[in-house]
Design a protein around this motif. Structure first.
Motif, PDB file in Angstrom:
ATOM      1  N   ASP A 106       0.829  -1.205   0.000  1.00  0.00           N
ATOM      2  CA  ASP A 106       0.000   0.000   0.000  1.00  0.00           C
ATOM      3  C   ASP A 106       0.862   1.253   0.000  1.00  0.00           C
ATOM      4  N   GLY A 107       1.240   1.728  -1.182  1.00  0.00           N
ATOM      5  CA  GLY A 107       1.967   2.987  -1.288  1.00  0.00           C
ATOM      6  C   GLY A 107       3.407   2.909  -0.844  1.00  0.00           C
ATOM      7  N   GLN A 108       3.616   2.900   0.475  1.00  0.00           N
ATOM      8  CA  GLN A 108       4.961   2.893   1.038  1.00  0.00           C
ATOM      9  C   GLN A 108       5.185   1.752   2.018  1.00  0.00           C
ATOM     10  N   VAL A 109       4.158   0.950   2.245  1.00  0.00           N
ATOM     11  CA  VAL A 109       4.249  -0.099   3.262  1.00  0.00           C
ATOM     12  C   VAL A 109       3.605  -1.396   2.770  1.00  0.00           C
ATOM     13  N   VAL A 110       3.961  -2.477   3.453  1.00  0.00           N
ATOM     14  CA  VAL A 110       3.240  -3.732   3.313  1.00  0.00           C
ATOM     15  C   VAL A 110       2.400  -3.898   4.574  1.00  0.00           C
ATOM     16  N   VAL A 111       1.108  -4.061   4.407  1.00  0.00           N
ATOM     17  CA  VAL A 111       0.193  -4.149   5.543  1.00  0.00           C
ATOM     18  C   VAL A 111      -0.168  -5.603   5.796  1.00  0.00           C
ATOM     19  N   VAL A 112       0.019  -6.043   7.038  1.00  0.00           N
ATOM     20  CA  VAL A 112      -0.437  -7.362   7.474  1.00  0.00           C
ATOM     21  C   VAL A 112      -1.518  -7.125   8.511  1.00  0.00           C
ATOM     22  N   GLU A 113      -2.752  -7.476   8.156  1.00  0.00           N
ATOM     23  CA  GLU A 113      -3.898  -7.179   9.016  1.00  0.00           C
ATOM     24  C   GLU A 113      -4.441  -8.457   9.641  1.00  0.00           C
ATOM     25  N   PHE A 114      -4.532  -8.470  10.958  1.00  0.00           N
ATOM     26  CA  PHE A 114      -4.995  -9.643  11.686  1.00  0.00           C
ATOM     27  C   PHE A 114      -6.485  -9.545  11.982  1.00  0.00           C
ATOM     28  N   SER A 115      -7.073 -10.683  12.335  1.00  0.00           N
ATOM     29  CA  SER A 115      -8.525 -10.751  12.505  1.00  0.00           C
ATOM     30  C   SER A 115      -9.024  -9.918  13.679  1.00  0.00           C
ATOM     31  N   ASP A 116      -8.142  -9.606  14.638  1.00  0.00           N
ATOM     32  CA  ASP A 116      -8.561  -8.792  15.780  1.00  0.00           C
ATOM     33  C   ASP A 116      -8.464  -7.300  15.497  1.00  0.00           C
ATOM     34  N   GLY A 117      -8.131  -6.928  14.242  1.00  0.00           N
ATOM     35  CA  GLY A 117      -8.099  -5.527  13.847  1.00  0.00           C
ATOM     36  C   GLY A 117      -6.736  -4.880  13.913  1.00  0.00           C
ATOM     37  N   ILE A 118      -5.752  -5.550  14.517  1.00  0.00           N
ATOM     38  CA  ILE A 118      -4.405  -4.989  14.594  1.00  0.00           C
ATOM     39  C   ILE A 118      -3.726  -5.122  13.238  1.00  0.00           C
ATOM     40  N   LYS A 119      -3.121  -4.017  12.780  1.00  0.00           N
ATOM     41  CA  LYS A 119      -2.423  -4.007  11.496  1.00  0.00           C
ATOM     42  C   LYS A 119      -0.952  -3.688  11.711  1.00  0.00           C
ATOM     43  N   PHE A 120      -0.093  -4.503  11.100  1.00  0.00           N
ATOM     44  CA  PHE A 120       1.332  -4.192  11.068  1.00  0.00           C
ATOM     45  C   PHE A 120       1.632  -3.528   9.727  1.00  0.00           C
ATOM     46  N   GLU A 121       2.158  -2.325   9.777  1.00  0.00           N
ATOM     47  CA  GLU A 121       2.557  -1.618   8.569  1.00  0.00           C
ATOM     48  C   GLU A 121       4.078  -1.691   8.472  1.00  0.00           C
TER      49      GLU A 121
END
Length: 284
Positions: A106-121
């Motif tokens: 996504d633009g400048q990052v790789v987003v890893v989104e977990f089922s509990d809503g926490i996203k690692f950018e």
């Protein structure tokens, strides 16, 4: 309403989950790019979590990952948007471990989104001439530079010099922002808090309530500012759509009502206007 107590209550409380996921991501990327078994090298937290100013309920965990310089050369040699190709490569590196987890470049990052809503950018980066260089895949792609580590060092230095007051203010401001839909970014909140502390270092404020009140007035006084220079990195934040001065003035008025309130009902009402329903967890 004790704002010091509220600030403590606002601290993030999911460190174990975040730490587990962080080290797992780091291990995968170190194996893929460096060929080493390490869940800690070449990576660190940045953003509000890295600066220690995030509050409970936050969703985005920003991490910056250093990659070998030959990867920079490889993706620079792409005929078109090597920056986008790099983000996709990082995404592929994570596929085997997070095959059922939402991932996207996504633009400048790789987003890893977990089922509990926490996203690692995840920001892939390279150290070039002592500076952190990262990909921007927007438009035709470009390499940009930043120094979030210096920004972390700046706020930690001022926080130490002020006995922790600055991070209290940053957490309270985030709660106010969420409760009142204030148009201001987290990094700008933190930067203006540093600015406020530095410019008032010779003044003595005896309570966090007074500190916070004068900080809100500091926000009000930003009306004519078109851009801000970040402490530590020297990067620039443009005003863009940030409009927070009017709401900061209202908040200062509500804070005065809170300070002057003599009964529970009035304190609760003013506290909720400032910080939302989270105050009820503290005022029980």
């Amino acid at each position: 309403m004790d704002l010091k107590k509220l600030s403590y209550h606002l601290k993030t409380n999911n460190h174990e989950v975040i730490s587990y996921r962080y080290h797992r991501i780091v291990k995968v990327l170190n194996e893929y790019y460096w060929g080493i078994q390490s869940d800690s090298k070449n990576c660190r937290y940045v953003g509000s979590y890295g600066r220690g100013t995030a509050i409970k309920g936050f969703s985005d965990v920003d991490i910056i990952v250093k990659l070998p310089i030959h990867e920079y050369q490889r993706f620079t040699n792409y005929s078109q948007n090597g920056q986008s190709a790099l983000l996709q490569d990082v995404k592929r590196a994570l596929d085997s471990t997070y095959s059922r987890t939402l991932k996207k470049g996504d633009g400048q990052v790789v987003v890893v989104e977990f089922s509990d809503g926490i996203k690692f950018e995840i920001v892939p980066s390279f150290v070039i001439d002592g500076k952190i260089t990262y990909p921007d895949s927007n438009k035709n792609g470009a390499w940009k530079q930043c120094d979030p580590v210096k920004e972390i060092e700046a706020i930690n230095l001022v926080n130490k010099a002020t006995d922790g007051w600055i991070k209290d203010i940053c957490r309270l401001t985030r709660a106010w922002k969420e409760a009142n839909q204030v148009e201001i970014s987290g990094i700008l909140i933190d930067n203006l808090a540093i600015d406020f502390m530095i410019n008032n270092r010779e003044k003595i404020f005896f309570t966090l309530e007074i500190y916070f009140g004068f900080y809100l007035l500091h926000l009000v006084n930003q009306r004519d500012i078109k851009y801000w220079i970040l402490y530590g990195s020297g990067d620039v934040i443009a005003r863009n759509k940030f409009q927070f001065e009017d709401k900061a003035l209202v908040a200062a008025s509500e804070l005065l009502k809170l300070i002057q309130a003599t009964n529970y009902t009035d304190k609760k009402h003013a506290s909720e206007k400032l910080f939302g329903n989270i105050v009820n967890e503290v005022m029980i």
